[in-house]
Design an enzyme around this catalytic site. Structure first.
Site: not given
Length: 781
Positions: A370, A374, A688, A731
């Site tokens: 968010p 976009k 992960s 990340k």
């Protein structure tokens, strides 16, 4: 069996007086709601073998007497004694006739109430009975009840028109209360439960009270039905009268050479519009139907609305695409900072469109956290192409009719939102934004995602058929842009039809540039400010980015700057001439710092390690902590972990036990291992964290401290190999925001380092790993 019934007529003639009723009789159980009342005669159809056997015994051995009761559940073929009503009626067999289909028609006369309390024989059923005598005194109350019941029944008979004159005469002539109550009960079409309740009530006074309640209720319902019928009949008569007058008016107008004004106006509008032939033919046939019916009828309104939709849709209206590539590029650069991949894809489409007009518009899907821009990027695409822009939010949409419309048979039917938006912009080639496509819902009203398959398929949307229009509309020229935070919630068939463009989160450097060049100038214009009144230093913006916002996008940064400017405007209105805001002034305007680094380890610890995670809101840093304590070798997991992460934890335990070897074998067997991921209210899932959990357990088992300046990500296998994971850029950006500049990544993710901005990549140390041995060597002290 027929021969055994032949002596029935002779026995009936010989039985001139009713003998004393036997207390041991064959039992017949009726179904389908049938009950025999005393002093009434009723025919029944018999097909079941057990019932025929009971009738035979009744004639042979029990003076034609039989005990008749009813089943509680009519669907049971062979009910038990407990599934029968115990109170029934001792009846006499008057006649047995065999029918052509092999069944028997039996005429029974109810004699007296009785209760079956024991079954003494099964084939046929023989029941021991208790005769239930009716004792009462004829009082004034009973007389009043009989009169009220008689009047209510007469009113009921008048409403229903189902009783013969002989039946009504018998009702009026019956004066004995007990017989009168049973006779009325046998005439009413009431439920099995109500019939059984009347049969079980011995006192005629209470029976008459129940009958009066039933009759009053039925008469009230019938009166309401009569009133409704009268109203409907009156409306039909008025409608027929109106139809007759309209037909006369229509004949007069045709003689005068005139036509209905609305239909005539629709014809004029149809002639002025430029519609495809198949649409014109459909509209013309509907107008002709409209001319033949009353303009005030409900169907006429539906037809007028439908024709109006056909005429006013932009079947041939389209805008000309911008062909100046440099101007389009300038518009995209001016509206958004970064997002190079998305801008490049739009410019490629423009270049191909300029060379070949036959190319179909792509279906683009902007996926990212968010606040990364976009929706605003989709608006910029429309501006760059010089096309009309329409926006539709799909979040929580659960009715497929919102996409494909309702059929005209529904009251208030309309086309779907797709065609509504196209009509609003009056262009057949707009940029249509379908926002939040990953948050579609499914309900009993259908699956909107399935309805979108036709809309977003370039092979099918050339002839998109809305349920309301029932004629194909060409959507192939529409540039569909969808947005999503994640892709795993989008149905695979729908995702396959779209070209996914990833919009990663912004770095602090990019946020600073966006704030200076885009957000602050826009807010200054909105608040009617200029640099003479308000100036925000670069250090102040950096302070806001680092201490008040920690997000992938810039939405929270925008809100913080809005709040800051509102307070500045208040001071200006109170008399201050100009305001300069530096980093030291931020707390005065925005309060204490919101972002705290309490999730970061301040020193090397045993069993605690930094992990990197990807969420739909961007990347984040999380601590994985383990504790080994006396127990039975169980694995305890907390922190709202998903199924995939739980499986990773079990694999991590196996790898850790294998790595630590024989020296820790007893420790793992006699200890419980607790793995916790803080912020327990936040759901966590994915593979992960496998390496991170493995290192944390090895650290706890071997009592080795882990470096607090390092973070890890990667999936672990049972052989200790490190596999690639997704979201590397997000990340790494998260680690940089938290001040962690040393990261262990899977060797397979080396190609993803090229996506990291140079200004961040140069400040960080990346260590590529293949196995758990390398991880322990690089991170443990």
């Amino acid at each position: 069996m027929v021969k055994k019934f032949e002596k029935l007529e002779k026995l009936a003639k010989e039985s001139l007086q009713t003998p004393e009723l036997p207390k041991l009789l064959p039992l017949i159980h009726l179904r389908n709601g049938m009950i025999i009342f005393p002093q009434t005669v009723i025919p029944i159809h018999v097909a079941r073998e057990k019932t025929l056997m009971a009738l035979e015994h009744s004639i042979d051995s029990y003076q034609q007497f039989v005990f008749v009761t009813s089943q509680k559940d009519p669907s049971v073929e062979e009910p038990t004694f407990e599934q029968l009503y115990q109170i029934g009626t001792i009846s006499k067999v008057l006649q047995v006739i065999q029918l052509p289909d092999g069944t028997f028609r039996v005429l029974l006369e109810g004699i007296e109430r009785a209760r079956a309390y024991e079954i003494v024989q099964q084939e046929p059923l023989i029941a021991r009975l208790e005769i239930l005598k009716t004792n009462y005194k004829k009082t004034k109350k009973i007389e009043a009840l009989m009169r009220s019941v008689r009047e209510s029944f007469s009113k009921y008979a008048l409403y229903t028109q189902r009783y013969s004159q002989e039946t009504l005469s018998a009702v009026s002539e019956t004066v004995e209360a007990n017989r009168f109550a049973d006779y009325i009960a046998s005439l009413l079409p009431i439920s099995l439960e109500q019939r059984q309740m009347l049969l079980e009530e011995l006192h005629p006074g209470r029976r008459l009270e129940l009958l009066l309640q039933i009759l009053l209720h039925e008469n009230e319902i019938l009166e309401i039905e009569r009133q409704l019928d009268t109203k409907v009949k009156k409306r039909i008569e008025e409608s027929q009268k109106e139809f007759f007058l309209r037909e006369k008016l229509k004949a007069i107008t045709e003689e005068l050479g005139e036509k209905d004004s609305e239909a005539a106006q629709l014809r004029i509008n149809l002639e002025r519009s430029q519609l495809p032939d198949f649409v014109r033919k459909k509209a013309l046939s509907e107008i002709e139907r409209l001319e033949k019916m009353s303009p005030y009828s409900a169907e006429a309104t539906v037809i007028r609305t439908y024709v109006d939709w056909l005429i006013n849709l932009p079947w041939n209206n389209s805008t000309q695409d911008r062909e100046d590539m440099n101007q389009a590029k300038e518009i995209l650069e001016k509206s958004h900072y970064g997002l190079e991949e998305a801008k490049e894809r739009i410019l490629e489409f423009l270049a191909v469109r300029k060379r070949s007009k036959s190319v179909r518009a792509p279906i683009l899907c902007f996926v990212g956290p968010p606040g990364v821009g976009k929706t605003s990027l989709a608006r910029a695409v429309a501006q760059a192409l010089d096309r009309k822009f329409a926006h539709m939010s799909l979040g929580g949409l659960r009715d497929e009719a919102e996409i494909k419309g309702h059929r005209r048979t529904y009251i208030g039917a309309m086309p779907g939102r797709i065609l509504q938006l196209i009509r609003n912009v009056q262009s057949k080639n707009p940029v249509l934004l379908l926002d939040e496509i990953d948050k579609l819902a499914v309900s009993f009203q259908g699956d909107p995602a399935a309805a979108l398959l036709e809309v977003l398929d370039p092979e099918q949307n050339k002839e998109f058929v809305d349920h309301y229009l029932e004629v194909p509309f060409d959507l192939s020229n529409v540039l569909f842009i969808t947005t999503a935070n994640v892709t795993h919630t989008i149905p695979p068939a729908l995702l396959d039809r779209m070209e996914v463009i990833w919009l990663e989160g912004y770095t602090d450097h990019e946020k600073l540039a966006i704030a200076k060049s885009y957000i602050i100038p826009k807010l200054m214009s909105e608040f009617a400010l200029n640099e003479q009144l308000l100036k925000i230093s670069q250090s102040a913006v950096k302070k806001i980015i680092h201490s008040y916002t920690r997000e992938a996008g810039v939405r929270q940064l925008t809100r913080s700057l809005q709040r800051l400017m509102r307070k500045a405007v208040l001071k200006i209105e109170e008399g201050e001439k100009s305001i300069l805001i530096n980093s030291k002034d931020i707390e005065q305007y925005l309060g204490q710092e919101i972002i705290q680094n309490d999730v970061i380890l301040t020193k090397p610890e045993i069993g605690a390690v930094h992990g990197l995670a990807w969420t739909e809101y961007g990347g984040t840093v999380m601590i994985v902590e383990t504790l080994i304590m006396p127990g039975k070798g169980e694995l305890i997991l907390t922190g709202r972990l998903g199924e995939v992460m739980k499986e990773s934890a079990r694999i991590a335990l196996s790898v850790a036990r294998s790595f630590c070897g024989e020296k820790c074998k007893k420790l793992f067997q006699e200890s419980d291992i607790h793995i916790n991921l803080p912020e327990g209210a936040v759901p966590k899932d994915g593979p992960s964290a496998g390496v991170t959990m493995t290192v944390a357990m090895i650290s706890s088992a071997l009592k080795k401290k882990i470096r607090n300046d390092t973070a890890i990500t990667g999936e672990i296998t049972l052989r200790g190999k490190i596999l690639a994971v997704g979201g590397i850029k997000e990340k790494v950006l998260a680690a940089h925001r938290y001040g962690i500049n040393r990261i262990l990544l899977p060797k397979s993710n080396e190609k993803d380092l090229s996506k990291i901005p140079p200004q961040i990549k140069n400040k960080m140390e990346f260590i590529l790993i293949n196995s758990i041995d390398e991880v322990v060597e690089k991170i443990c002290l």
